[in-house]
Scaffold this active site. Structure first.
Site, short mmCIF file in Angstrom:
data_model
loop_
_atom_site.label_atom_id
_atom_site.label_comp_id
_atom_site.label_asym_id
_atom_site.label_seq_id
_atom_site.Cartn_x
_atom_site.Cartn_y
_atom_site.Cartn_z
N GLU A 41 0.84 -1.14 -0.09
CA GLU A 41 0.08 0.04 -0.15
C GLU A 41 0.83 1.17 -0.01
O GLU A 41 1.74 1.52 0.61
CB GLU A 41 -0.83 -0.04 1.27
CG GLU A 41 -2.36 0.59 1.16
CD GLU A 41 -2.99 -0.46 -0.07
OE1 GLU A 41 -3.20 -0.11 -1.18
OE2 GLU A 41 -3.66 -1.30 0.48
N ASP A 44 2.80 2.43 -4.83
CA ASP A 44 2.95 2.22 -6.50
C ASP A 44 3.42 3.70 -6.92
O ASP A 44 4.31 3.41 -7.75
CB ASP A 44 1.48 2.09 -6.93
CG ASP A 44 0.64 2.87 -6.64
OD1 ASP A 44 0.60 3.68 -5.67
OD2 ASP A 44 -0.71 3.01 -7.21
N GLY A 129 -16.16 5.41 -2.44
CA GLY A 129 -15.36 5.72 -1.41
C GLY A 129 -15.08 4.83 -0.41
O GLY A 129 -14.76 5.13 0.75
N ALA A 130 -14.94 3.67 -0.91
CA ALA A 130 -14.59 2.38 0.06
C ALA A 130 -13.31 2.08 -0.02
O ALA A 130 -13.03 1.04 0.49
CB ALA A 130 -15.68 1.35 -0.17
N SER A 133 -11.52 1.13 -5.42
CA SER A 133 -11.04 1.51 -6.67
C SER A 133 -12.17 1.60 -7.55
O SER A 133 -12.24 1.35 -8.82
CB SER A 133 -9.84 0.73 -7.36
OG SER A 133 -9.49 1.19 -8.38
N SER A 134 -13.46 2.44 -7.14
CA SER A 134 -14.59 2.60 -8.17
C SER A 134 -14.24 3.58 -9.20
O SER A 134 -14.64 3.48 -10.42
CB SER A 134 -15.84 3.29 -7.23
OG SER A 134 -15.46 4.42 -6.67
N SER A 135 -13.21 4.27 -8.84
CA SER A 135 -12.72 5.46 -9.85
C SER A 135 -12.07 4.74 -10.96
O SER A 135 -12.39 5.24 -12.12
CB SER A 135 -11.75 6.51 -9.40
OG SER A 135 -12.35 7.05 -7.77
N GLU A 167 -6.93 10.87 -14.16
CA GLU A 167 -7.25 11.10 -12.70
C GLU A 167 -6.46 12.25 -11.99
O GLU A 167 -6.88 13.05 -11.29
CB GLU A 167 -6.99 9.75 -11.87
CG GLU A 167 -7.43 9.91 -10.53
CD GLU A 167 -8.17 8.61 -9.80
OE1 GLU A 167 -8.54 7.67 -10.45
OE2 GLU A 167 -8.44 8.66 -8.65
N ASP A 179 -4.32 0.73 -9.67
CA ASP A 179 -5.80 0.64 -9.75
C ASP A 179 -6.26 0.36 -11.14
O ASP A 179 -6.95 -0.41 -11.60
CB ASP A 179 -6.68 1.70 -9.24
CG ASP A 179 -6.30 1.90 -7.67
OD1 ASP A 179 -5.84 1.25 -6.97
OD2 ASP A 179 -6.62 2.93 -6.97
C1 GLA Z 1 -5.30 4.94 -4.11
C2 GLA Z 1 -4.33 5.05 -5.44
C3 GLA Z 1 -3.30 4.05 -5.91
C4 GLA Z 1 -2.43 3.63 -4.68
C5 GLA Z 1 -3.38 3.35 -3.49
C6 GLA Z 1 -2.54 3.21 -2.08
O1 GLA Z 1 -6.20 3.66 -4.36
O2 GLA Z 1 -5.23 4.99 -6.24
O3 GLA Z 1 -2.75 4.38 -6.91
O4 GLA Z 1 -1.42 4.54 -4.24
O5 GLA Z 1 -4.41 4.57 -3.14
O6 GLA Z 1 -1.96 1.98 -2.16
#
Ligand code: GLA
Length: 392
Positions: A41, A44, A129-130, A133-135, A167, A179
């Site tokens: 986490e 990236d 918002g959870a 990675s909905s975005s 983004e 993501d």
């Molecule tokens: C979000 C970002 C990712 C990553 C995570 C944390 O999801 O979109 O690129 O940095 O946070 O690991």
């Protein structure tokens, strides 16, 4: 959760019917999944390693061409329809869901894709918002839809980068590449270990008797975007210090624990801890990949707990509700490991749970979390899903 092929079929069918009612034509349909990150986490954007898997929640986009220069877009989740002109896509973030669509269209356009006008209906299943990675799922599904309508193609990796750039520039979050990458490349039954520098990846199969269980704290990560960008800036501040000593350092990926110890006094305390998280987390991902290869889920689980502690104490992106969910998980039978997943400040935890313990786990977590917080968590039992594609 909508994960069986029958429920996907009925989602696609009702979306097509809705589209037909509105636009009197059958649409083309595209979908891209949300994801859960098993470990790695906030690594990236430091050129490091991550290990996400796609989950069976998708963002669906139904579309057909229209003859003018308009994207006429309806969001099922926001119950709202907007018009975007293909001739005026530029501009800063508007803090509106349509920024994702506008952003992807604008970046495609800037890469020379001749976009056609389109009607679009978006149906999102990924909780917003959870931290799932909905975005990115919206960006990638939109990208596929716009490309198909415009009869254009770009290589997969190009699509990943286009969506990431959308983004950055149109939503205002300087996200890493994880993501968008997993939304495009995900493979069912597998997590991917991605090297975010070379963008090479390795598919790692998830043992049959283990389940990925996602617990949603139901706390939305509203503050996340500003804090996210701040964490990124703190990492960059760290890199600057290391670079003064060694010009070969381009990202925290290039820094070892020994380097960190040698330069501790030159770093502000907060920056030191941010760096310690990233450097140790990169190593944990490599170790976790080895553990998965060896089917050593106990070791994998230990690394998940360590990752959580590091995110909580050094990176400071957890919150009391996420910590509580991890603590409850650690007291349950059959749990290998548990940690917050995604950007943090709310959102979800991911727990690796023995298949036959899942039901009891689900009950205990729900009850204990409710008792302490008054909030009923959503619990999703997942297997790793397939990446983005056209729906046939
Ligand atoms: C979000 C970002 C990712 C990553 C995570 C944390 O999801 O979109 O690129 O940095 O946070 O690991």
């Amino acid at each position: 959760m909508a994960s069986s092929s029958t429920s996907y079929e009925s989602t696609a069918e009702s979306l097509a019917d809705e589209f037909q009612r509105s636009y009197h034509t059958r649409p083309s349909i595209f979908r891209a999944p949300g994801r859960v990150n098993l470990i790695g986490e906030h690594t990236d954007y430091n050129d490091g390693f991550v290990m996400p898997a796609a989950i069976g929640f998708y963002t669906w986009v139904a579309t057909s061409a229209r003859p003018d220069r308009t994207l006429h877009v309806h969001s099922g989740e926001f119950h709202e329809t907007i018009d975007l002109s293909l001739d005026s896509l530029a501009g800063p973030p508007r803090k509106h869901w349509s920024d994702f669509v506008r952003g992807v269209a604008a970046v495609l356009h800037s890469r020379g894709v001749q976009l056609s006008g389109a009607n679009m209906i978006i149906q999102g299943q990924v909780p917003m918002g959870a931290g799932l990675s909905s975005s990115a799922s919206l960006e990638v599904a939109t990208g596929l839809a716009l490309l198909a309508i415009s009869q254009a193609e770009v290589p997969q990796l190009e699509l990943v980068k286009i969506c990431q750039r959308a983004e950055h520039e149109y939503v205002g979050t300087r996200c890493g590449i994880m993501d968008q990458f997993i939304a495009v490349y995900a493979s069912s039954g597998h997590a991917l270990m991605i090297d975010c520098r070379s963008l090479d990846y390795q598919s790692l199969s998830i043992p049959d008797d283990a389940r990925l269980v996602i617990c949603n704290s139901m706390v939305k990560h509203v503050l996340a975007s500003g804090e996210y960008n701040r964490r990124r800036a703190e990492c960059e501040a760290g890199v600057k210090v290391f670079r003064m000593n060694s010009p070969a350092v381009h990202a925290l990926r290039d820094v070892t624990m020994a380097d960190l110890a040698n330069h501790e006094t030159e770093l502000p305390e907060v920056v030191y801890r941010r760096c310690r998280h990233v450097i140790s987390e990169n190593q944990r991902v490599l170790d976790a990949a080895k553990a998965l290869h060896a089917s050593d889920l106990n070791q994998f689980g230990r690394l998940m707990y360590e990752s959580h502690r590091s995110l909580q104490q050094d990176y400071e992106v957890s919150c009391t509700e996420l910590d509580l969910l991890v603590e409850i998980a650690s007291s349950c039978q059959g749990v290998y490991g548990s940690r917050m997943t995604g950007g943090g400040f709310g959102g979800c935890t991911i727990s690796l749970v023995r298949a036959h313990s899942v039901e009891a786990f689900q009950e205990k977590v729900t009850q204990a979390y409710e008792e302490k917080t008054g909030i009923t968590p959503d619990v999703y039992v997942c297997s790793a899903a397939q990446g983005a594609a056209a729906w046939q």
